[in-house]
Scaffold this motif. Structure first.
Motif, PDB file in Angstrom:
ATOM      1  N   TYR A  61     -11.067   3.909  -0.117  1.00 50.40           N
ATOM      2  CA  TYR A  61     -11.542   2.962  -1.061  1.00 50.40           C
ATOM      3  C   TYR A  61     -12.404   3.977  -2.159  1.00 50.40           C
ATOM      4  O   TYR A  61     -12.125   3.124  -3.364  1.00 50.40           O
ATOM      5  N   HIS A  62     -13.053   4.978  -2.049  1.00 50.43           N
ATOM      6  CA  HIS A  62     -13.901   5.743  -2.698  1.00 50.43           C
ATOM      7  C   HIS A  62     -13.013   6.482  -3.864  1.00 50.43           C
ATOM      8  O   HIS A  62     -13.440   6.890  -4.679  1.00 50.43           O
ATOM      9  N   GLU A  63     -11.570   6.321  -3.791  1.00 54.36           N
ATOM     10  CA  GLU A  63     -10.849   7.110  -4.777  1.00 54.36           C
ATOM     11  C   GLU A  63     -10.691   6.505  -5.853  1.00 54.36           C
ATOM     12  O   GLU A  63     -10.509   7.251  -7.285  1.00 54.36           O
ATOM     13  N   GLY A  64     -11.077   5.039  -5.927  1.00 56.21           N
ATOM     14  CA  GLY A  64     -11.151   4.718  -7.299  1.00 56.21           C
ATOM     15  C   GLY A  64     -10.521   3.263  -7.506  1.00 56.21           C
ATOM     16  O   GLY A  64     -10.031   2.607  -6.307  1.00 56.21           O
ATOM     17  N   ASP A  65     -10.853   2.303  -8.262  1.00 56.22           N
ATOM     18  CA  ASP A  65     -10.822   0.934  -8.034  1.00 56.22           C
ATOM     19  C   ASP A  65      -9.293   0.528  -8.376  1.00 56.22           C
ATOM     20  O   ASP A  65      -8.993  -0.632  -8.290  1.00 56.22           O
ATOM     21  N   TYR A  66      -8.508   1.240  -9.002  1.00 52.57           N
ATOM     22  CA  TYR A  66      -7.050   1.205  -9.491  1.00 52.57           C
ATOM     23  C   TYR A  66      -6.343   0.973  -8.512  1.00 52.57           C
ATOM     24  O   TYR A  66      -5.200  -0.020  -8.482  1.00 52.57           O
ATOM     25  N   TYR A  67      -6.358   1.636  -7.469  1.00 49.79           N
ATOM     26  CA  TYR A  67      -5.316   1.825  -6.434  1.00 49.79           C
ATOM     27  C   TYR A  67      -5.244   0.709  -5.550  1.00 49.79           C
ATOM     28  O   TYR A  67      -6.273   0.013  -5.158  1.00 49.79           O
ATOM     29  N   THR A  69      -4.977  -1.623  -2.221  1.00 50.41           N
ATOM     30  CA  THR A  69      -5.727  -1.736  -0.809  1.00 50.41           C
ATOM     31  C   THR A  69      -4.761  -2.550  -0.067  1.00 50.41           C
ATOM     32  O   THR A  69      -3.844  -3.303  -0.587  1.00 50.41           O
ATOM     33  N   ARG A  70      -5.059  -2.972   1.081  1.00 49.14           N
ATOM     34  CA  ARG A  70      -4.344  -3.736   1.974  1.00 49.14           C
ATOM     35  C   ARG A  70      -4.353  -5.150   1.552  1.00 49.14           C
ATOM     36  O   ARG A  70      -3.206  -5.907   1.643  1.00 49.14           O
ATOM     37  N   LEU A  71      -5.304  -5.575   0.928  1.00 52.88           N
ATOM     38  CA  LEU A  71      -5.287  -7.051   0.255  1.00 52.88           C
ATOM     39  C   LEU A  71      -4.551  -6.953  -0.900  1.00 52.88           C
ATOM     40  O   LEU A  71      -3.721  -8.055  -0.818  1.00 52.88           O
ATOM     41  N   THR A  72      -4.708  -6.064  -1.906  1.00 50.62           N
ATOM     42  CA  THR A  72      -3.814  -6.376  -3.018  1.00 50.62           C
ATOM     43  C   THR A  72      -2.067  -6.222  -2.668  1.00 50.62           C
ATOM     44  O   THR A  72      -1.427  -6.717  -3.208  1.00 50.62           O
ATOM     45  N   HIS A  73      -1.828  -5.187  -1.768  1.00 46.79           N
ATOM     46  CA  HIS A  73      -0.461  -5.119  -1.166  1.00 46.79           C
ATOM     47  C   HIS A  73      -0.178  -6.399  -0.446  1.00 46.79           C
ATOM     48  O   HIS A  73       0.966  -6.997  -0.825  1.00 46.79           O
ATOM     49  N   SER A  74      -0.955  -6.950   0.396  1.00 45.20           N
ATOM     50  CA  SER A  74      -0.687  -8.239   0.933  1.00 45.20           C
ATOM     51  C   SER A  74      -0.242  -9.444   0.189  1.00 45.20           C
ATOM     52  O   SER A  74       0.549 -10.002   0.128  1.00 45.20           O
ATOM     53  N   LEU A  75      -0.867  -9.528  -1.143  1.00 41.99           N
ATOM     54  CA  LEU A  75      -1.018 -10.438  -2.154  1.00 41.99           C
ATOM     55  C   LEU A  75       0.566 -10.414  -2.814  1.00 41.99           C
ATOM     56  O   LEU A  75       1.149 -10.998  -3.262  1.00 41.99           O
ATOM     57  N   GLU A  76       0.792  -8.923  -3.170  1.00 43.18           N
ATOM     58  CA  GLU A  76       1.992  -8.559  -3.765  1.00 43.18           C
ATOM     59  C   GLU A  76       3.250  -8.889  -2.887  1.00 43.18           C
ATOM     60  O   GLU A  76       4.327  -9.427  -3.277  1.00 43.18           O
ATOM     61  N   VAL A  77       3.084  -8.577  -1.599  1.00 33.79           N
ATOM     62  CA  VAL A  77       4.191  -9.140  -0.642  1.00 33.79           C
ATOM     63  C   VAL A  77       4.507 -10.400  -0.800  1.00 33.79           C
ATOM     64  O   VAL A  77       5.520 -10.998  -0.681  1.00 33.79           O
ATOM     65  N   ALA A  78       3.406 -11.222  -0.650  1.00 38.38           N
ATOM     66  CA  ALA A  78       3.307 -12.657  -0.532  1.00 38.38           C
ATOM     67  C   ALA A  78       4.000 -13.107  -1.839  1.00 38.38           C
ATOM     68  O   ALA A  78       4.812 -14.072  -1.636  1.00 38.38           O
ATOM     69  N   GLN A  79       3.763 -12.785  -3.126  1.00 31.90           N
ATOM     70  CA  GLN A  79       4.546 -13.398  -4.163  1.00 31.90           C
ATOM     71  C   GLN A  79       5.826 -12.854  -4.294  1.00 31.90           C
ATOM     72  O   GLN A  79       6.798 -13.644  -4.623  1.00 31.90           O
ATOM     73  N   ILE A  80       6.278 -11.683  -3.789  1.00 31.26           N
ATOM     74  CA  ILE A  80       7.500 -11.533  -3.757  1.00 31.26           C
ATOM     75  C   ILE A  80       8.314 -12.246  -2.812  1.00 31.26           C
ATOM     76  O   ILE A  80       9.391 -12.667  -2.983  1.00 31.26           O
ATOM     77  N   ALA A  81       7.587 -12.462  -1.627  1.00 29.87           N
ATOM     78  CA  ALA A  81       8.280 -13.275  -0.424  1.00 29.87           C
ATOM     79  C   ALA A  81       8.430 -14.680  -1.033  1.00 29.87           C
ATOM     80  O   ALA A  81       9.661 -15.198  -0.832  1.00 29.87           O
ATOM     81  N   ARG A  82       7.584 -15.258  -1.748  1.00 34.22           N
ATOM     82  CA  ARG A  82       7.650 -16.538  -2.291  1.00 34.22           C
ATOM     83  C   ARG A  82       8.726 -16.708  -3.117  1.00 34.22           C
ATOM     84  O   ARG A  82       9.756 -17.765  -3.268  1.00 34.22           O
ATOM     85  N   SER A  83       8.939 -15.903  -4.079  1.00 29.33           N
ATOM     86  CA  SER A  83       9.920 -15.783  -5.077  1.00 29.33           C
ATOM     87  C   SER A  83      11.373 -15.844  -4.569  1.00 29.33           C
ATOM     88  O   SER A  83      12.393 -16.601  -5.038  1.00 29.33           O
ATOM     89  N   GLY A 218       1.100   6.721  -7.319  1.00 30.00           N
ATOM     90  CA  GLY A 218       1.293   8.049  -7.380  1.00 30.00           C
ATOM     91  C   GLY A 218       1.183   8.550  -8.653  1.00 30.00           C
ATOM     92  O   GLY A 218       0.718   9.788  -8.963  1.00 30.00           O
ATOM     93  N   LEU A 219       1.894   7.840  -9.644  1.00 32.63           N
ATOM     94  CA  LEU A 219       1.938   8.356 -11.120  1.00 32.63           C
ATOM     95  C   LEU A 219       0.303   8.549 -11.558  1.00 32.63           C
ATOM     96  O   LEU A 219      -0.052   9.373 -12.320  1.00 32.63           O
ATOM     97  N   ARG A 220      -0.306   7.296 -11.500  1.00 30.27           N
ATOM     98  CA  ARG A 220      -1.743   7.045 -11.761  1.00 30.27           C
ATOM     99  C   ARG A 220      -2.719   8.444 -10.987  1.00 30.27           C
ATOM    100  O   ARG A 220      -3.447   8.876 -11.804  1.00 30.27           O
ATOM    101  N   ALA A 221      -2.294   8.741  -9.876  1.00 28.28           N
ATOM    102  CA  ALA A 221      -3.122   9.918  -9.069  1.00 28.28           C
ATOM    103  C   ALA A 221      -2.471  11.019  -9.765  1.00 28.28           C
ATOM    104  O   ALA A 221      -3.347  12.449  -9.314  1.00 28.28           O
ATOM    105  N   GLY A 222      -1.486  11.270 -10.377  1.00 32.27           N
ATOM    106  CA  GLY A 222      -1.145  12.664 -10.863  1.00 32.27           C
ATOM    107  C   GLY A 222      -0.286  13.456  -9.965  1.00 32.27           C
ATOM    108  O   GLY A 222      -0.334  14.718  -9.867  1.00 32.27           O
TER     109      GLY A 222
END
Length: 399
Positions: A61-67, A69-83, A218-222
């Motif tokens: 978590y301390h690497e940065g706010d952009y990357y 997390t398990r929460l944002t990943h789960s939300l993205e999975v849920a959006q794709i699954a619904r579509s 990965g692109l954002r992290a360089g």
């Protein structure tokens, strides 16, 4: 849309709320929500779901706010699954519930934390995040008067447990994880069959989400450049088309457009291949889906082929990058140190967990103690685990 019209809209092989196998503890039905909507809502309101905000996907978590997390990943999975589910006339609510719950059992520090905790738990039955998800959903969440866990429907629990497909028959020498094995004695989840189509969709939505957001992160992290990923067979044509259509487009927009197009291509391929498989199998209902000789939700052979170099690239250039390795090495040591201390000195656990140990015999039974210690550690966020480690091992830090 009324309940009757909704049921009529679903494909015959979708999972209808009216045909649910129900909950382990019977409850009156809601007059305003289907059983799978209630499952989704209970997951979203759970403590375990909130804690995913500060649990590692790839970056601590301390690497940065952009990357992610398990929460944002789960939300993205849920959006794709619904579509995907809507396009296939499946039950979107069930697919969303499974997607939101599939990572609840993850430890702090992602797969590195899981590997460390599994290593510590080897003498006591091992540890897996999938098994821990079921443990959370059926035991560890304690919010309701009538039961432990969230008392979710059979179908949602099935989808979480069989996230990677049937668990039986077991490979030679393997055993079922401890929680799944125990739960089978009170509720048979048909571990030798496929899950329903909604759970199959959630599983591949997981693949789509992490392939795409790991490229973005990965692109954002360089860790790599657009020019390097343009050499990959899946991404090269996309980046080439975008550069021709939008010459001179600044990199942040080009990256976003690349990810957007990649998700679209993967979803479109999945829908086409799944449509072919469903047409060939012609399942009359969800039970025929479960008994099918193979999963019906799938990518085409061509998409599988172009994904392999992408996964290999991410494994080498991101997941095994020395910066990630260094962070994960430290995180593994934190998990091991916490486990060893709590096992040796359970009186250093918080008071409520000491009471739990005594109530369940963990003060005299090493296996029970190890399982409860694993529950405590697995439930930590990244930052809580690091803080707990400082409190216990840094003599200058107040406890």
């Amino acid at each position: 849309m009324t309940a009757d019209s909704f049921h009529g809209w679903l494909a015959p092989y979708a999972t209808s709320p009216a045909a649910s196998r129900g909950r382990l503890v019977g409850e009156p039905e809601s007059p305003t929500r289907s059983c799978f909507q209630r499952d989704r809502d209970r997951i979203v309101h759970s403590g375990a779901f909130r804690k995913l905000k500060h649990k590692t996907q790839v970056f601590v978590y301390h690497e940065g706010d952009y990357y992610r997390t398990r929460l944002t990943h789960s939300l993205e999975v849920a959006q794709i699954a619904r579509s995907i589910s809507r396009a296939l006339r499946l039950n979107e609510d069930l697919a969303e519930a499974v997607a939101l719950a599939h990572d609840l059992g993850h430890t702090p520090f992602g797969h590195a934390g899981e590997a460390a905790l599994d290593d510590c738990m080897k003498p006591f039955g091992g540890f897996s995040h999938n098994d821990q998800s079921l443990r959370i959903l059926t035991r560890l969440e304690r919010r309701y008067a009538a039961f432990d866990g969230l008392n979710l429907t059979w179908e949602t629990l099935e989808g979480v447990v069989k996230h990677n497909g049937p668990l039986l028959p077991l490979p030679a020498g393997a055993v079922l994880p401890v929680t799944i094995r125990a739960f089978q004695t009170v509720c048979d989840l048909d571990l030798d069959t496929n899950p329903g189509l909604e759970a199959q969709v959630a599983a591949l939505a997981d693949d789509i989400a992490y392939n795409n957001h790991d490229i973005d992160d990965g692109l954002r992290a360089g860790f790599f450049t657009l020019e390097e990923i343009a050499e990959l067979p899946l991404l090269g044509p996309i980046i080439g088309d975008l550069r021709r259509q939008w010459p001179g487009l600044e990199q942040p927009r080009l990256v976003h457009e690349t990810i957007r197009c990649m998700i679209d291509r993967m979803v479109s391929d999945l829908l086409a291949e799944t449509g072919r498989r469903i047409a060939a199998a012609d399942p009359g209902g969800v039970e025929e889906v479960r008994r099918a000789p193979r999963a019906l939700v799938a990518f085409s052979a061509g998409m599988d082929e172009v994904q392999r170099p992408l996964r290999a690239f991410l494994r080498q250039r991101m997941y095994r990058h020395y910066r990630v390795n260094r962070e994960m090495s430290k995180c593994k040591r934190v998990v091991r140190a916490l486990f060893e201390l709590f096992m040796a000195e359970p009186n250093t656990l918080p008071t409520s967990w000491q009471v739990e140990l005594r109530d369940h015999g963990g003060d005299t039974d090493d296996t029970m103690r190890a399982r409860l210690v694993a529950d405590y550690i697995a439930g930590m966020t990244d930052r809580y685990a690091l803080s707990e480690h400082r409190r216990l091992f840094d003599v200058d830090t107040k406890t």
